[in-house]
Design a protein around this motif. Structure first.
Motif, short mmCIF file in Angstrom:
data_model
loop_
_atom_site.label_atom_id
_atom_site.label_comp_id
_atom_site.label_asym_id
_atom_site.label_seq_id
_atom_site.Cartn_x
_atom_site.Cartn_y
_atom_site.Cartn_z
N GLY A 141 0.79 -1.07 -0.05
CA GLY A 141 -0.11 0.04 -0.10
C GLY A 141 0.97 1.14 0.01
O GLY A 141 0.39 2.53 0.30
N ARG A 142 2.24 1.05 -0.19
CA ARG A 142 3.00 2.24 -0.16
C ARG A 142 3.13 2.74 -1.65
O ARG A 142 3.00 2.34 -2.58
CB ARG A 142 4.43 1.93 0.46
CG ARG A 142 4.42 1.53 1.76
CD ARG A 142 5.77 0.79 2.05
NE ARG A 142 6.34 -0.10 0.94
CZ ARG A 142 7.19 -1.09 1.37
NH1 ARG A 142 8.12 -0.88 2.61
NH2 ARG A 142 7.61 -2.17 0.61
N ILE A 143 3.31 4.42 -1.54
CA ILE A 143 3.53 4.88 -2.63
C ILE A 143 4.79 5.84 -2.56
O ILE A 143 4.97 6.30 -1.41
CB ILE A 143 2.52 6.02 -3.14
CG1 ILE A 143 1.86 6.71 -2.11
CG2 ILE A 143 1.37 5.07 -3.86
CD1 ILE A 143 1.09 7.64 -2.44
N VAL A 144 5.46 6.03 -3.44
CA VAL A 144 6.75 7.10 -3.38
C VAL A 144 6.28 8.34 -3.50
O VAL A 144 5.66 8.59 -4.49
CB VAL A 144 8.05 6.63 -4.08
CG1 VAL A 144 9.06 7.67 -3.88
CG2 VAL A 144 8.62 5.23 -3.68
N ILE A 145 6.52 9.35 -2.70
CA ILE A 145 6.24 10.73 -2.94
C ILE A 145 7.55 11.32 -3.61
O ILE A 145 8.60 11.15 -3.20
CB ILE A 145 6.26 11.46 -1.52
CG1 ILE A 145 4.78 10.99 -0.86
CG2 ILE A 145 5.57 13.03 -1.92
CD1 ILE A 145 5.04 11.42 0.80
N ARG A 171 10.24 18.20 -1.73
CA ARG A 171 11.03 19.50 -1.57
C ARG A 171 10.10 20.53 -1.23
O ARG A 171 9.79 21.31 -0.37
CB ARG A 171 11.88 19.68 -2.55
CG ARG A 171 13.07 19.08 -2.41
CD ARG A 171 14.37 19.80 -2.99
NE ARG A 171 15.38 18.79 -3.47
CZ ARG A 171 15.88 18.16 -4.35
NH1 ARG A 171 15.13 18.43 -5.45
NH2 ARG A 171 16.93 17.49 -4.41
N VAL A 172 8.99 20.77 -2.26
CA VAL A 172 8.04 21.59 -2.18
C VAL A 172 7.03 21.70 -1.17
O VAL A 172 6.90 22.64 -0.31
CB VAL A 172 7.09 21.58 -3.48
CG1 VAL A 172 5.88 22.46 -3.31
CG2 VAL A 172 7.90 21.82 -4.84
N MET A 173 6.85 20.49 -0.51
CA MET A 173 6.07 20.54 0.72
C MET A 173 6.88 20.35 2.07
O MET A 173 6.08 20.47 3.18
CB MET A 173 5.04 19.25 0.75
CG MET A 173 4.10 19.24 -0.68
SD MET A 173 2.95 17.85 -0.50
CE MET A 173 1.65 18.40 0.67
N GLY A 174 8.21 20.34 2.00
CA GLY A 174 8.90 20.66 3.06
C GLY A 174 8.82 19.23 3.94
O GLY A 174 8.86 19.28 5.20
N MET A 175 8.53 18.22 3.21
CA MET A 175 8.55 16.79 3.93
C MET A 175 9.67 16.03 3.84
O MET A 175 10.52 16.02 3.02
CB MET A 175 7.69 16.01 3.30
CG MET A 175 6.22 15.96 3.42
SD MET A 175 5.26 14.99 2.36
CE MET A 175 3.66 15.67 2.59
N ASN A 176 10.15 15.68 5.14
CA ASN A 176 11.40 14.95 5.19
C ASN A 176 11.29 13.71 5.87
O ASN A 176 10.17 13.55 6.63
CB ASN A 176 12.47 15.70 6.18
CG ASN A 176 12.80 17.06 5.75
OD1 ASN A 176 13.23 17.22 4.79
ND2 ASN A 176 12.33 18.32 6.48
N GLU A 177 12.13 12.77 5.77
CA GLU A 177 12.17 11.43 6.18
C GLU A 177 11.73 11.56 7.80
O GLU A 177 11.91 12.27 8.58
CB GLU A 177 13.31 10.71 6.23
CG GLU A 177 13.48 9.36 6.52
CD GLU A 177 14.73 8.65 6.46
OE1 GLU A 177 15.58 9.34 5.74
OE2 GLU A 177 15.08 7.74 7.08
N GLY A 178 10.65 10.82 8.15
CA GLY A 178 10.12 10.65 9.39
C GLY A 178 8.97 11.55 9.64
O GLY A 178 8.42 11.67 10.88
N ASP A 179 8.59 12.38 8.74
CA ASP A 179 7.70 13.63 8.87
C ASP A 179 6.50 12.91 9.17
O ASP A 179 6.17 12.10 8.04
CB ASP A 179 7.79 14.37 8.13
CG ASP A 179 8.72 15.56 8.37
OD1 ASP A 179 9.31 15.66 9.39
OD2 ASP A 179 9.07 16.37 7.56
#
Ligand SMILES: [Zn+2]
Length: 156
Positions: A14-18, A24-32
């Motif tokens: 059920g995983r997808i890769v963002i 970057r645009v959304m400021g999402m980092n690993e573990g967020d």
């Protein structure tokens, strides 16, 4: 909302890769943490970087902390101390009492009944005084005295 032309496959878990550009645009980092949303027709799934919003309205705008909870500036303004509603209500009731609109029940009725009793006493003590003199004895307006007298007349 618009498509940005990126298609990804859901894997067996059920995983997808963002895509990295979107992270970057959304400021999402690993573990967020991310928060999911579904629209009313349940045919669209959305997500954003998790950020709890205002305790009251869920707004994310100008969040500050009030007693450890997130509150937006607009709700914070609504929470600002208001004029003392209780004392204003009493003031209005007293005005209503003075103009004779107050019914005889509740706490103001008790006050009205009390004024009637005091007026009756004053009238017995000074039977030949004018309404104005009775009023000044009781510390109330002459208009109020005449209203009270009308009430006394009704009772008699
Ligand atoms: Zn709010």
């Amino acid at each position: 909302m618009k498509s940005i032309g990126i298609v990804r496959q859901v894997d067996e878990l059920g995983r997808i890769v963002i895509p990295i550009e979107l992270r970057r645009v959304m400021g999402m980092n690993e573990g967020d943490p991310v928060e999911f949303f579904i629209d009313d027709q349940a045919n669209r799934l959305m997500f954003r970087k998790y950020q709890s919003g205002c305790l009251f309205c869920d707004s994310m705008e100008s969040i500050s902390y009030f007693r450890g909870r997130q509150v937006c500036s607009s709700c914070l303004r609504d929470m600002a101390p208001q004029p003392d509603v209780d004392s204003m209500a009493v003031l209005e009731s007293e005005t209503a009492l003075e103009s004779g609109e107050q019914s005889e029940k509740g706490k103001m009725g008790g006050k009205g009944a009390n004024a009637l009793r005091r007026l009756a006493e004053v009238m017995q003590t000074y039977p030949n005084a004018t309404q104005g003199e009775w009023a000044s004895q009781l510390g109330i307006s002459q208009g109020y005295v005449s209203q009270l007298i009308r009430k006394l007349d009704k009772k008699a």
